[in-house]
Design a protein around this motif. Sequence first.
Motif, mmCIF file in Angstrom:
data_model
loop_
_atom_site.group_PDB
_atom_site.id
_atom_site.type_symbol
_atom_site.label_atom_id
_atom_site.label_comp_id
_atom_site.label_asym_id
_atom_site.label_seq_id
_atom_site.Cartn_x
_atom_site.Cartn_y
_atom_site.Cartn_z
ATOM 1 N N LEU A 30 18.865 12.460 -25.978
ATOM 2 C CA LEU A 30 20.049 12.139 -26.765
ATOM 3 C C LEU A 30 19.759 12.403 -28.237
ATOM 4 N N PRO A 31 20.747 12.438 -29.107
ATOM 5 C CA PRO A 31 20.501 12.830 -30.499
ATOM 6 C C PRO A 31 19.467 11.973 -31.223
ATOM 7 N N TRP A 32 19.290 10.743 -30.790
ATOM 8 C CA TRP A 32 18.365 9.826 -31.464
ATOM 9 C C TRP A 32 17.013 9.715 -30.771
ATOM 10 N N GLY A 33 16.843 10.341 -29.591
ATOM 11 C CA GLY A 33 15.588 10.215 -28.859
ATOM 12 C C GLY A 33 15.810 10.391 -27.371
ATOM 13 N N ARG A 34 14.996 9.722 -26.565
ATOM 14 C CA ARG A 34 15.086 9.867 -25.114
ATOM 15 C C ARG A 34 15.242 8.497 -24.462
ATOM 16 N N LEU A 35 16.066 8.463 -23.428
ATOM 17 C CA LEU A 35 16.263 7.259 -22.624
ATOM 18 C C LEU A 35 15.874 7.562 -21.187
ATOM 19 N N GLN A 36 15.035 6.713 -20.622
ATOM 20 C CA GLN A 36 14.747 6.769 -19.190
ATOM 21 C C GLN A 36 15.144 5.444 -18.578
ATOM 22 N N MET A 37 15.853 5.505 -17.464
ATOM 23 C CA MET A 37 16.211 4.306 -16.731
ATOM 24 C C MET A 37 15.048 3.909 -15.816
ATOM 25 N N THR A 38 14.714 2.642 -15.807
ATOM 26 C CA THR A 38 13.611 2.151 -14.987
ATOM 27 C C THR A 38 14.153 1.210 -13.911
ATOM 28 N N PRO A 39 13.387 0.962 -12.868
ATOM 29 C CA PRO A 39 13.827 -0.026 -11.887
ATOM 30 C C PRO A 39 13.942 -1.424 -12.497
ATOM 31 N N ALA A 40 14.816 -2.220 -11.941
ATOM 32 C CA ALA A 40 14.914 -3.647 -12.254
ATOM 33 C C ALA A 40 15.298 -4.347 -10.955
ATOM 34 N N HIS A 41 14.647 -5.452 -10.675
ATOM 35 C CA HIS A 41 14.911 -6.170 -9.430
ATOM 36 C C HIS A 41 15.977 -7.236 -9.702
ATOM 37 N N HIS A 42 17.230 -6.865 -9.456
ATOM 38 C CA HIS A 42 18.358 -7.716 -9.804
ATOM 39 C C HIS A 42 19.587 -7.150 -9.110
ATOM 40 N N SER A 43 20.614 -7.958 -8.952
ATOM 41 C CA SER A 43 21.866 -7.472 -8.364
ATOM 42 C C SER A 43 22.765 -6.877 -9.451
ATOM 43 N N SER A 44 23.847 -6.226 -9.028
ATOM 44 C CA SER A 44 24.789 -5.658 -9.988
ATOM 45 C C SER A 44 26.156 -5.507 -9.344
ATOM 46 N N SER A 45 27.145 -6.099 -9.971
ATOM 47 C CA SER A 45 28.539 -5.891 -9.578
ATOM 48 C C SER A 45 29.368 -6.040 -10.835
ATOM 49 N N PRO B 293 32.987 -7.209 -12.973
ATOM 50 C CA PRO B 293 33.799 -8.437 -12.977
ATOM 51 C C PRO B 293 34.916 -8.466 -11.952
ATOM 52 N N ASP B 294 35.438 -7.304 -11.552
ATOM 53 C CA ASP B 294 36.507 -7.278 -10.553
ATOM 54 C C ASP B 294 35.972 -7.161 -9.130
ATOM 55 N N GLY B 295 34.654 -7.284 -8.977
ATOM 56 C CA GLY B 295 34.043 -7.202 -7.662
ATOM 57 C C GLY B 295 33.609 -5.813 -7.254
ATOM 58 N N THR B 296 33.898 -4.821 -8.070
ATOM 59 C CA THR B 296 33.494 -3.450 -7.770
ATOM 60 C C THR B 296 31.975 -3.345 -7.725
ATOM 61 N N TYR B 297 31.477 -2.527 -6.793
ATOM 62 C CA TYR B 297 30.039 -2.294 -6.670
ATOM 63 C C TYR B 297 29.511 -1.625 -7.932
ATOM 64 N N GLY B 298 28.439 -2.178 -8.495
ATOM 65 C CA GLY B 298 27.901 -1.671 -9.753
ATOM 66 C C GLY B 298 26.627 -0.871 -9.616
ATOM 67 N N GLY B 299 26.336 -0.361 -8.420
ATOM 68 C CA GLY B 299 25.094 0.372 -8.258
ATOM 69 C C GLY B 299 23.903 -0.571 -8.349
ATOM 70 N N VAL B 300 22.792 -0.072 -8.844
ATOM 71 C CA VAL B 300 21.597 -0.897 -8.987
ATOM 72 C C VAL B 300 21.393 -1.266 -10.453
ATOM 73 N N ALA B 301 20.819 -2.434 -10.679
ATOM 74 C CA ALA B 301 20.456 -2.830 -12.036
ATOM 75 C C ALA B 301 19.269 -2.009 -12.506
ATOM 76 N N MET B 302 19.172 -1.785 -13.807
ATOM 77 C CA MET B 302 18.100 -0.965 -14.357
ATOM 78 C C MET B 302 17.588 -1.538 -15.670
#
Length: 229
Positions: A101-116, A118-127
């Motif tokens: 990205l213009p300011w540097g680099r972002l890498q998503m890492t694992p996180a052991h947590h749930s994710s949804s 507010p309307d109940g839609t599935y939010g994928g995995v937490a990171m």
Amino acid sequence: MAIKITWLGHNAWAIDTGSGRLLIDPFLDDSPTSPVTADAVEADFVLLSHGHGDHLGDTVAIAQRTGATVVTAYEISLWLTGQGIGAKKVIGMNPGGGVDLPWGRLQMTPAHHSSSLPDGTYGGVAMGLLLTINDKRLYFACDTSVFGDMRLIGAGGLDLAVLPIGDLFTMGPADSIEAIKLLEPAKVMPCHYGTFPPIEQDAGAWADLVRHETRSEPVVLAPGESLAL
């Protein structure tokens, strides 16, 4: 140029990289500990770790007002386009993926947590978020338990790690010490505590544990305070 990292309470952070303004998990208007409101912040990018309301927060309103690009889980990126955020203003990712990205680099890492959402839609995995900015490496664990692969995240060296210590929904103080031993950051800051009664913690006592049991330097901020790296 120094990177300015400001705690906005809970797991909300503002980062001024010198070449970009970042917000992490901007839970502001409904947060009892945020020192600012959503209409008072500026952002070029919003980095969103998962979909729970105390992290998604004011993402939609901020992105619509500022034109910021939101970087988050792929499933949340699709949900955001349904909320009126333009497809060109969202980047959907998964753990292990990185983006320059213009300011540097972002890498998503694992996180052991749930994710949804507010309307109940599935939010994928937490990171979690691993940022490389001006040759500095910053790790925001976000909502997670301690896990052994934190050693791999820290293997390249970390100038700063930010860990939750609230317990109940994330790791607590004792497990955060084990995480610090795996990560071995130069500095470590606590977050995700003190927002609500169930996650009250003594950050001063936590800092004493860090000094006694690890080689990292603890930095405890009050909401609104900043650290320069």
